[in-house]
Write a protein that holds these residues in place. Structure first.
Motif, PDB file in Angstrom:
ATOM      1  N   ASN A   9      30.019  48.535  45.429  1.00 53.91           N
ATOM      2  CA  ASN A   9      29.452  48.585  46.787  1.00 53.91           C
ATOM      3  C   ASN A   9      30.270  48.753  47.788  1.00 53.91           C
ATOM      4  O   ASN A   9      30.981  48.089  48.186  1.00 53.91           O
ATOM      5  N   TYR A  10      30.402  50.151  48.258  1.00 50.79           N
ATOM      6  CA  TYR A  10      31.391  50.414  49.234  1.00 50.79           C
ATOM      7  C   TYR A  10      31.298  49.398  50.693  1.00 50.79           C
ATOM      8  O   TYR A  10      32.002  49.176  51.181  1.00 50.79           O
ATOM      9  N   PHE A  11      30.184  49.011  50.585  1.00 50.33           N
ATOM     10  CA  PHE A  11      29.761  48.177  51.981  1.00 50.33           C
ATOM     11  C   PHE A  11      30.445  47.009  51.906  1.00 50.33           C
ATOM     12  O   PHE A  11      30.307  46.130  52.836  1.00 50.33           O
ATOM     13  N   ASP A  12      30.848  46.529  50.749  1.00 46.71           N
ATOM     14  CA  ASP A  12      31.548  45.048  50.418  1.00 46.71           C
ATOM     15  C   ASP A  12      33.009  45.215  50.444  1.00 46.71           C
ATOM     16  O   ASP A  12      33.634  44.237  50.276  1.00 46.71           O
ATOM     17  N   ASP A  13      33.501  46.412  50.675  1.00 44.97           N
ATOM     18  CA  ASP A  13      34.925  46.796  50.469  1.00 44.97           C
ATOM     19  C   ASP A  13      35.627  46.950  51.823  1.00 44.97           C
ATOM     20  O   ASP A  13      35.240  48.155  52.481  1.00 44.97           O
ATOM     21  N   GLY A  14      36.409  46.131  52.442  1.00 45.83           N
ATOM     22  CA  GLY A  14      36.997  46.513  53.643  1.00 45.83           C
ATOM     23  C   GLY A  14      37.887  47.855  53.743  1.00 45.83           C
ATOM     24  O   GLY A  14      37.721  48.518  54.825  1.00 45.83           O
ATOM     25  N   ILE A  15      38.176  47.958  52.757  1.00 41.78           N
ATOM     26  CA  ILE A  15      39.182  49.201  53.045  1.00 41.78           C
ATOM     27  C   ILE A  15      38.470  50.620  52.965  1.00 41.78           C
ATOM     28  O   ILE A  15      38.606  51.450  53.672  1.00 41.78           O
ATOM     29  N   ALA A  16      37.252  50.574  52.226  1.00 36.37           N
ATOM     30  CA  ALA A  16      36.420  51.639  52.123  1.00 36.37           C
ATOM     31  C   ALA A  16      35.824  51.902  53.508  1.00 36.37           C
ATOM     32  O   ALA A  16      35.514  53.108  53.965  1.00 36.37           O
ATOM     33  N   ILE A  17      35.320  50.830  54.089  1.00 31.66           N
ATOM     34  CA  ILE A  17      34.581  50.684  55.338  1.00 31.66           C
ATOM     35  C   ILE A  17      35.690  51.329  56.362  1.00 31.66           C
ATOM     36  O   ILE A  17      35.172  52.182  57.117  1.00 31.66           O
ATOM     37  N   GLY A  18      36.666  50.678  56.391  1.00 33.34           N
ATOM     38  CA  GLY A  18      37.693  50.950  57.544  1.00 33.34           C
ATOM     39  C   GLY A  18      38.095  52.543  57.357  1.00 33.34           C
ATOM     40  O   GLY A  18      38.289  53.016  58.373  1.00 33.34           O
ATOM     41  N   CYS A  29      45.726  55.738  50.375  1.00 40.61           N
ATOM     42  CA  CYS A  29      45.659  54.652  49.499  1.00 40.61           C
ATOM     43  C   CYS A  29      46.383  54.555  48.254  1.00 40.61           C
ATOM     44  O   CYS A  29      46.206  55.508  47.638  1.00 40.61           O
ATOM     45  N   ALA A  30      46.946  53.479  47.788  1.00 38.35           N
ATOM     46  CA  ALA A  30      47.536  53.276  46.670  1.00 38.35           C
ATOM     47  C   ALA A  30      46.450  53.176  45.396  1.00 38.35           C
ATOM     48  O   ALA A  30      45.264  52.605  45.736  1.00 38.35           O
ATOM     49  N   ALA A  31      46.505  53.719  44.202  1.00 35.60           N
ATOM     50  CA  ALA A  31      45.580  53.655  43.106  1.00 35.60           C
ATOM     51  C   ALA A  31      45.723  52.392  42.391  1.00 35.60           C
ATOM     52  O   ALA A  31      44.629  51.852  41.869  1.00 35.60           O
ATOM     53  N   ALA A  43      45.689  51.028  31.470  1.00 33.57           N
ATOM     54  CA  ALA A  43      44.468  50.815  31.009  1.00 33.57           C
ATOM     55  C   ALA A  43      43.529  51.715  31.746  1.00 33.57           C
ATOM     56  O   ALA A  43      43.807  52.142  33.030  1.00 33.57           O
ATOM     57  N   TYR A  44      42.628  52.573  31.040  1.00 33.96           N
ATOM     58  CA  TYR A  44      41.990  53.427  31.692  1.00 33.96           C
ATOM     59  C   TYR A  44      40.602  52.864  32.440  1.00 33.96           C
ATOM     60  O   TYR A  44      40.159  51.867  32.116  1.00 33.96           O
ATOM     61  N   GLY A  45      40.188  53.609  33.760  1.00 31.99           N
ATOM     62  CA  GLY A  45      39.406  52.939  34.453  1.00 31.99           C
ATOM     63  C   GLY A  45      39.566  51.709  35.438  1.00 31.99           C
ATOM     64  O   GLY A  45      39.050  50.929  35.863  1.00 31.99           O
ATOM     65  N   SER A  46      40.870  51.844  35.449  1.00 24.23           N
ATOM     66  CA  SER A  46      41.441  50.617  36.075  1.00 24.23           C
ATOM     67  C   SER A  46      42.054  50.789  37.637  1.00 24.23           C
ATOM     68  O   SER A  46      42.323  49.871  38.224  1.00 24.23           O
ATOM     69  N   LEU A  47      41.861  51.990  38.096  1.00 22.03           N
ATOM     70  CA  LEU A  47      42.385  52.322  39.351  1.00 22.03           C
ATOM     71  C   LEU A  47      41.213  51.775  40.778  1.00 22.03           C
ATOM     72  O   LEU A  47      40.065  51.624  40.291  1.00 22.03           O
ATOM     73  N   SER A  48      41.760  51.454  41.698  1.00 24.47           N
ATOM     74  CA  SER A  48      40.957  51.165  42.900  1.00 24.47           C
ATOM     75  C   SER A  48      40.985  52.174  43.903  1.00 24.47           C
ATOM     76  O   SER A  48      41.805  53.280  43.926  1.00 24.47           O
ATOM     77  N   ASN A  49      40.383  51.838  44.844  1.00 23.34           N
ATOM     78  CA  ASN A  49      40.318  52.679  46.333  1.00 23.34           C
ATOM     79  C   ASN A  49      39.699  54.005  45.999  1.00 23.34           C
ATOM     80  O   ASN A  49      40.484  55.340  46.040  1.00 23.34           O
ATOM     81  N   THR A  50      38.699  54.035  45.484  1.00 24.39           N
ATOM     82  CA  THR A  50      37.974  55.043  44.782  1.00 24.39           C
ATOM     83  C   THR A  50      37.034  56.023  45.679  1.00 24.39           C
ATOM     84  O   THR A  50      36.298  57.068  45.088  1.00 24.39           O
ATOM     85  N   ALA A  51      36.829  55.627  46.825  1.00 26.69           N
ATOM     86  CA  ALA A  51      35.966  56.187  47.721  1.00 26.69           C
ATOM     87  C   ALA A  51      36.175  57.813  47.995  1.00 26.69           C
ATOM     88  O   ALA A  51      37.530  57.958  47.870  1.00 26.69           O
ATOM     89  N   PRO A  52      35.393  58.811  47.965  1.00 29.53           N
ATOM     90  CA  PRO A  52      35.831  60.129  48.188  1.00 29.53           C
ATOM     91  C   PRO A  52      36.500  60.651  49.372  1.00 29.53           C
ATOM     92  O   PRO A  52      37.087  61.548  49.513  1.00 29.53           O
ATOM     93  N   TRP A  53      36.231  59.675  50.447  1.00 32.43           N
ATOM     94  CA  TRP A  53      36.990  59.836  51.682  1.00 32.43           C
ATOM     95  C   TRP A  53      38.469  59.475  51.711  1.00 32.43           C
ATOM     96  O   TRP A  53      39.166  59.789  52.540  1.00 32.43           O
ATOM     97  N   ILE A  54      38.820  58.935  50.916  1.00 36.06           N
ATOM     98  CA  ILE A  54      40.266  58.239  50.689  1.00 36.06           C
ATOM     99  C   ILE A  54      41.037  59.384  49.763  1.00 36.06           C
ATOM    100  O   ILE A  54      40.613  59.504  48.625  1.00 36.06           O
ATOM    101  N   ILE A  55      42.323  59.498  50.250  1.00 36.90           N
ATOM    102  CA  ILE A  55      43.306  60.191  49.227  1.00 36.90           C
ATOM    103  C   ILE A  55      43.670  59.034  48.372  1.00 36.90           C
ATOM    104  O   ILE A  55      44.722  58.137  48.791  1.00 36.90           O
TER     105      ILE A  55
END
Length: 575
Positions: free
Chosen positions: A141-150, A163-165, A171-183
């Motif tokens: 839920n991007y609306f609960d993610d302060g980094i994604a919102i900001g 942002c750092a991954a 492990a596969y599927g382990s990354l964070s900061n996945t919003a498409p507006w973030i590098i």
């Protein structure tokens, strides 16, 4: 910028000013801790003495990443004499603003979403051009993610957010900061090492490793080698002895020997302290199978080295097959031109994007292993007794270190092309990347098998190529909102996120979001994907070239695109 001073010099709000000594409001270092203080109050915890109302960096993480992104030229930069050379950040003439949002953890991680959002708001107010965020975030839920919102609000205001991954690989599927507006940035190795080798007596075995220390073993003397489990103390578990944890080794068995431990639950610094306190003269830390070939450099209190899993097996086999195994650890030396390079860092978090598989993440990888950059003088970054030596630079490893490399490049691109959007800057960086190493072979992972786009995204960054990408895949804030609509968010949820946005009557196909990479998570028979390209280069004709994934047939229409003065955008369809 070099070593970051205690008192920051600010940059002016008016970015056209040519000097820091301007009369306008200054941007410098700020801190945000109201969220942290509110949390402490809610659980009736008194404010700890370590939580100081100051933007000063007491850990070194912020100083290291900031100097990597925008450090000025500094000659003779080194850590205890190693890695010596002229250091600079990615955008060495950039003005910088530091926003401190993380605090010593107390019953919870020390970075609170409200403080992160406050810093994003301040950065938008300060009119920065690029934000480098070496923090982990991630929520379905991007609306609960302060980094994604900001980050969304920053991008909406023309700010590129990098942002750092994360460091939860391989492990596969382990990354964070996945919003498409973030590098989203993963980490790879560089072609410089601080090499220390294990020499085995009466053999031709020489095992290459990495580490550095303020002490050295005599070059022509050999010492007994012992596996840590063979030196286990009476009350210790075999697992603790394997990893050379505190009180796990018997001083009688260790005294005067080089101890071989397995890299695991503690740092090599702590392993060295355990071996030293037990009377050992040297340390070899060997990788487990998951870390494979990946090695990063750490300081140590005794002569030490860190070796790969394969080389560790070789050393263990020698010790187990020899009645009196003997060895030495060579003095550290800086070596350049290491091959293969880059290699994916074992810790770098991997895709696929478990929240939205249609968006391939990470976007890019950059150097994140053994990065030499400025360190805060507020504490001892090495964590060991170094006498009266001053540590101004330090080797750090993590996707936190890779992130500002991309931010520095984004800053340069923003200066060269002030009309480019954050999406255009990301596109230029991604589409100009390489998937080959310095041996002209496919980039490999820590086990030296070929890596995949789930490891490196578009590939390893090539800054000079990013300057002139020719074509870019552009996106607007409205495109991102339509993407969020397609995820099923309603108008009330969107109102919490941004100003009212009218979702399309027919949700968009997420696979058709104009992203620089393409992911089709559920390909059955065929799929049609559309992309729009924008010409930011010279007038001319572009011809399609396809390298098809194994087992997949790809057709692109049209096969050629011609741009004239009045034509800036064209569409492509992939089948």
């Amino acid at each position: 910028m070099g070593p970051v001073p205690t008192q920051w010099r600010g940059a002016c709000d008016n970015h056209n000013d040519s000097t820091f000594n301007c009369n306008r409001k200054l941007i410098g270092a700020r801190y945000f801790n109201k969220g942290c203080l509110a949390f402490l109050a809610s659980i009736n915890i008194s404010r700890p003495s370590s939580l100081i109302d100051s933007p000063r960096d007491f850990s070194g993480h912020g100083t290291h990443t900031l100097s990597t992104g925008a450090g000025r030229f500094v000659p003779s930069a080194n850590c205890l004499g190693y890695g010596n050379g002229t250091a600079k950040g990615g955008a060495p003439n950039a003005r910088v603003a530091a926003y401190k949002v993380c605090w010593p953890p107390i019953h919870s991680p020390g970075c609170f979403g409200s403080d992160i959002l406050a810093a994003f708001d301040q950065a938008i107010h300060d009119r920065v051009h690029v934000l480098t965020v070496s923090l982990s975030g991630g929520n379905a839920n991007y609306f609960d993610d302060g980094i994604a919102i900001g980050a969304f609000h920053a991008v909406k205001n023309g700010i590129t957010v990098v942002c750092a991954a994360g460091n939860s690989g391989p492990a596969y599927g382990s990354l964070s900061n996945t919003a498409p507006w973030i590098i989203t940035v993963g980490a790879s190795t560089i072609d410089r090492e601080i090499q220390t080798d294990v020499l085995v007596a009466n053999t031709n075995i020489r095992i290459k490793g990495q580490s550095y220390s303020t002490s050295k073993l005599p070059g022509k003397k050999y010492y007994p080698l012992i596996i840590s489990t063979d030196a286990k103390s009476a009350n210790a578990s075999a697992q603790n002895a394997t990893n050379c944890l505190i009180n796990s080794l018997d001083p009688v068995k260790v005294k005067g020997k080089i101890v071989v431990c397995k890299w695991g639950w503690s740092s090599a610094i702590e392993n060295g302290e355990v071996v030293r306190d037990a009377g050992g003269v040297g340390l070899v830390v060997a990788n487990g199978p998951y870390s494979g070939h990946f090695i990063f450099v750490e300081p140590n209190v005794i002569p030490a080295t860190h070796v790969s899993y394969k080389d560790g097996i070789t050393l263990l086999n020698y010790i187990n097959s020899t009645r009196s195994p003997m060895g030495n650890i060579t003095a550290p030396q800086t070596t350049l031109g290491v091959k293969p390079s880059p290699v994916m860092a074992a810790f770098s978090s991997r895709g696929p994007n478990k929240y939205n598989e249609e968006i391939l993440k990470p976007d890019i990888v950059a150097p994140g292993v053994n990065i030499l950059a400025a360190i805060s003088e507020a504490g001892n970054p090495i964590g060991i007794d170094i006498g009266n030596k001053r540590i101004l630079f330090y080797f750090e490893t993590g996707t936190s270190m890779a992130c500002p490399h991309i931010a520095g490049i984004a800053g340069l691109l923003r200066a060269m092309h002030p009309d480019w959007s954050p999406a255009a800057i990301r596109s230029a960086i991604m589409t100009s990347a390489t998937v080959k190493d310095n041996e002209h072979l496919p980039i490999r992972d820590a086990n030296l098998t070929n890596a995949t786009p789930f490891d490196y995204g578009s590939g390893h960054v090539r800054p000079n190529h990013a300057m002139n990408p020719g074509l870019v895949y552009d996106l607007s804030p409205a495109d991102y909102l339509n993407f969020v609509c397609a995820l099923g968010y309603n108008s009330s949820q969107l109102a919490m996120f941004t100003k009212p946005h009218l979702c399309p009557d027919t949700p968009i196909n997420i696979e058709n979001l104009n992203y620089p990479s393409i992911a089709v998570p559920k390909l059955l028979n065929k799929a049609k994907i559309t992309r729009r390209v924008k010409n930011v280069g010279t007038i001319g004709t572009y011809t399609v070239r396809v390298e098809e994934p194994r087992g997949v047939s790809v057709r692109v229409r049209p096969t050629k695109i011609k741009f004239k003065n009045w034509v800036k955008k064209r569409s492509l369809r992939l089948c």
